[in-house]
Design a protein around this motif. Structure first.
Motif, short mmCIF file in Angstrom:
data_model
loop_
_atom_site.label_atom_id
_atom_site.label_comp_id
_atom_site.label_asym_id
_atom_site.label_seq_id
_atom_site.Cartn_x
_atom_site.Cartn_y
_atom_site.Cartn_z
N GLY A 18 0.52 -0.72 -0.12
CA GLY A 18 0.20 -0.36 -0.22
C GLY A 18 1.14 1.11 -0.17
N GLY A 19 0.14 1.88 -0.08
CA GLY A 19 0.90 3.59 -0.14
C GLY A 19 1.47 3.77 1.17
N MET A 20 3.10 4.05 0.82
CA MET A 20 3.20 4.58 2.60
C MET A 20 4.79 6.38 2.01
SD MET A 20 5.00 1.39 3.59
CE MET A 20 5.60 0.63 2.03
N MET A 21 3.91 7.01 2.51
CA MET A 21 4.44 8.20 2.61
C MET A 21 6.06 8.18 2.71
SD MET A 21 3.58 11.32 2.01
CE MET A 21 4.05 12.99 1.39
N TRP A 22 6.41 8.84 1.87
CA TRP A 22 7.78 8.45 1.72
C TRP A 22 8.36 7.52 1.24
CZ3 TRP A 22 8.41 13.23 1.51
CH2 TRP A 22 7.54 14.38 2.28
N GLY A 36 5.17 -9.72 -9.24
CA GLY A 36 3.81 -10.35 -9.35
C GLY A 36 2.27 -10.32 -8.71
N ALA A 37 2.85 -8.67 -7.44
CA ALA A 37 1.82 -8.18 -6.84
C ALA A 37 1.47 -6.88 -6.94
CB ALA A 37 3.08 -8.57 -4.84
N LEU A 38 1.16 -6.25 -5.91
CA LEU A 38 0.36 -4.75 -6.70
C LEU A 38 0.81 -3.52 -6.00
CD1 LEU A 38 -1.84 -2.90 -8.18
CD2 LEU A 38 -2.84 -3.57 -7.03
N GLY A 39 2.15 -3.19 -6.48
CA GLY A 39 2.52 -1.89 -5.67
C GLY A 39 1.80 -0.56 -5.65
N PHE A 40 2.27 0.57 -5.04
CA PHE A 40 1.70 1.81 -4.99
C PHE A 40 2.36 2.95 -4.94
CE2 PHE A 40 -2.53 -0.70 -5.03
CZ PHE A 40 -2.99 -0.38 -5.48
N ILE A 41 2.83 3.87 -5.92
CA ILE A 41 3.07 4.86 -5.78
C ILE A 41 2.50 5.81 -4.73
CG2 ILE A 41 4.23 6.96 -6.91
CD1 ILE A 41 4.49 5.44 -9.23
N THR A 204 12.57 -4.06 3.47
CA THR A 204 13.55 -4.79 2.04
C THR A 204 14.25 -4.19 1.63
OG1 THR A 204 11.42 -4.21 0.59
CG2 THR A 204 11.18 -6.56 1.05
N VAL A 205 14.82 -5.15 0.52
CA VAL A 205 16.38 -4.75 0.29
C VAL A 205 15.80 -3.12 -0.83
CG1 VAL A 205 18.61 -5.01 -1.75
CG2 VAL A 205 17.24 -6.36 -0.26
N GLU A 206 14.39 -3.43 -1.26
CA GLU A 206 14.03 -2.17 -2.49
C GLU A 206 13.72 -0.81 -2.10
OE1 GLU A 206 14.37 -6.14 -4.69
OE2 GLU A 206 13.59 -5.25 -2.81
N SER A 207 13.22 -0.65 -0.76
CA SER A 207 13.10 -0.34 -0.14
C SER A 207 13.55 0.96 -0.32
CB SER A 207 12.40 -0.06 1.48
OG SER A 207 11.73 0.36 2.13
N PRO A 208 13.68 2.19 -0.33
CA PRO A 208 14.08 3.90 -0.46
C PRO A 208 14.05 4.16 1.18
CG PRO A 208 12.18 4.09 -1.01
CD PRO A 208 11.70 3.11 -0.65
N VAL A 209 13.82 3.98 2.12
CA VAL A 209 14.32 4.30 3.45
C VAL A 209 15.77 3.15 3.82
CG1 VAL A 209 11.48 3.66 3.77
CG2 VAL A 209 13.35 1.82 5.39
N ALA A 210 17.00 4.37 4.81
CA ALA A 210 17.47 3.90 5.63
C ALA A 210 17.94 3.03 5.79
CB ALA A 210 18.69 5.17 6.19
N ALA A 267 8.47 16.89 8.49
CA ALA A 267 10.02 16.66 7.73
C ALA A 267 10.59 16.18 8.80
CB ALA A 267 10.21 18.49 7.82
N ARG A 268 10.25 16.19 9.55
CA ARG A 268 11.63 14.95 10.86
C ARG A 268 11.53 13.91 10.43
NH1 ARG A 268 11.29 17.95 16.32
NH2 ARG A 268 12.97 15.55 16.57
N GLY A 269 9.82 13.45 10.33
CA GLY A 269 9.98 11.61 10.02
C GLY A 269 10.91 11.97 8.18
N ARG A 270 10.85 12.57 7.43
CA ARG A 270 11.23 12.05 6.38
C ARG A 270 12.69 12.53 6.70
NH1 ARG A 270 10.39 15.93 0.72
NH2 ARG A 270 11.77 14.96 -0.67
N LYS A 271 13.51 12.63 7.87
CA LYS A 271 15.32 13.11 8.02
C LYS A 271 14.52 11.58 9.07
CE LYS A 271 18.53 15.31 10.20
NZ LYS A 271 19.17 15.99 9.22
#
Length: 329
Positions: A18-22, A36-41, A204-210, A267-271
């Motif tokens: 599902g959609g997740m901020m950042w 084969g699953a469904l992802g959301f920008i 997961t590896v492809e997740s953009p979080v630190a 902005a703090r959570g994004r950091k």
């Protein structure tokens, strides 16, 4: 594992990111689609509707499989241009949208006219019933265990999922507290047509979080979340850290939003997510942290979930059924 959800939305497996901020960015969404699953920008992660168009294009460069866009509609002093984000989705030719937050009735006719299927995220049966009535194609029902906003009813998934599926005729996606094959099988047994995972896909590896965030999720247990904004009737489940503990402490003394606004700024959570500074701000995570013990690729995660789910169904559950038949005989 074919369900009504996979048939209607054209994906291989009944699994949704599902959609997740950042977090809902091209790399993760494309990896989910390729598995084969469904992802959301996540639309509002992008600063402008034009940026969203570019992110959709970037995702299409990485996969030719179905994916969608999440549009979360929330109250705000200075609301984003929702109509412009909606039009960016339509103009980009996206065919699946996940809506969340407020009632999507104002947006639904525009999406429907463009041939877009809509999944609406709900936290209660009454909201899910209303979503079906106004014409969404499926609902994602969030149990109390989930990350982010679980609503104010505090109903966990074992109750909420069958309560919802007994009242709805459209597909139901179970969300909250699901991180592995056992959750997938349980959700299907409770009447759902698929599962939604946020915290698990974040790790997961492809997740953009630190990477520091992912490592912390692995270290955490099901006890390492805090419920903030309880006193404001806008409950949110976030990871336990110095900031969320401070917010809860301030709320315990009686607080207005202005008393904690400086602590919970987005902005703090994004950091946290981008720089890996775990105490820089609040960050969302669900109780499913207690079920997460590694950082696989998305493909490994989905393949493992499906294979193990099939093994549970054809193995353990079949053995139990067989033993019961033998006793009856």
């Amino acid at each position: 594992m074919r369900t009504r959800f996979t048939e209607i939305f054209g994906v291989e497996h009944p699994i949704v990111q599902g959609g997740m901020m950042w977090v809902g960015r091209a790399e993760l969404v494309a990896a989910v689609a390729e598995a084969g699953a469904l992802g959301f920008i996540t639309a509002l992660t992008q600063p402008t509707p034009e940026d969203l168009v570019r992110e959709i294009e970037r995702t299409r460069e990485l996969t030719d499989k179905p994916f969608g866009v999440n549009l979360t509609i929330l109250p705000s002093i200075d609301p984003p241009p929702y109509a412009e984000y909606r039009q960016a989705i339509i103009d980009s030719g996206v065919k699946i949208v996940e809506t969340a937050g407020f009632n999507p009735a104002d947006h639904l006719p525009h999406f429907k006219d463009a041939g877009i299927k809509v999944i609406h995220k709900c936290t209660s049966v009454r909201h899910a019933v209303k979503a079906e009535r106004i014409g969404v194609d499926a609902v994602s029902i969030d149990g109390f265990e989930c990350a982010g906003h679980p609503g104010e009813d505090d109903v966990p998934g074992l109750i909420l999922i069958p309560a919802a599926t007994s009242k709805l005729s459209i597909p139901v996606i179970a969300s909250g507290g699901i991180a592995d094959s056992r959750g997938l099988v349980a959700a299907l047994a409770l009447g759902a047509d698929g599962v939604n995972m946020g915290t698990r896909f974040m790790c997961t590896v492809e997740s953009p979080v630190a990477h520091e965030v992912k490592e912390q999720i692995v270290r955490n247990t099901e006890l390492d979340t805090k419920l903030i904004f309880r006193t404001l009737r806008n409950t949110a489940r976030v990871a336990t850290n110095a900031v969320s503990e401070e917010v809860v402490e301030i709320e315990s003394r009686g607080a207005e939003f202005g008393d904690i606004a400086h602590l919970v700024a987005g902005a703090r959570g994004r950091k946290v997510f981008e720089d890996g500074e775990l105490d820089a701000g609040i960050w969302t995570a669900g109780q499913s942290q207690g079920l997460i013990h590694d950082i696989p690729t998305v493909g490994e995660l989905v393949d493992r979930m499906v294979a193990e789910a099939e093994a549970i169904i054809t193995g353990r559950l079949n053995d139990i059924a067989g033993a019961d038949r033998a006793v009856r005989a």
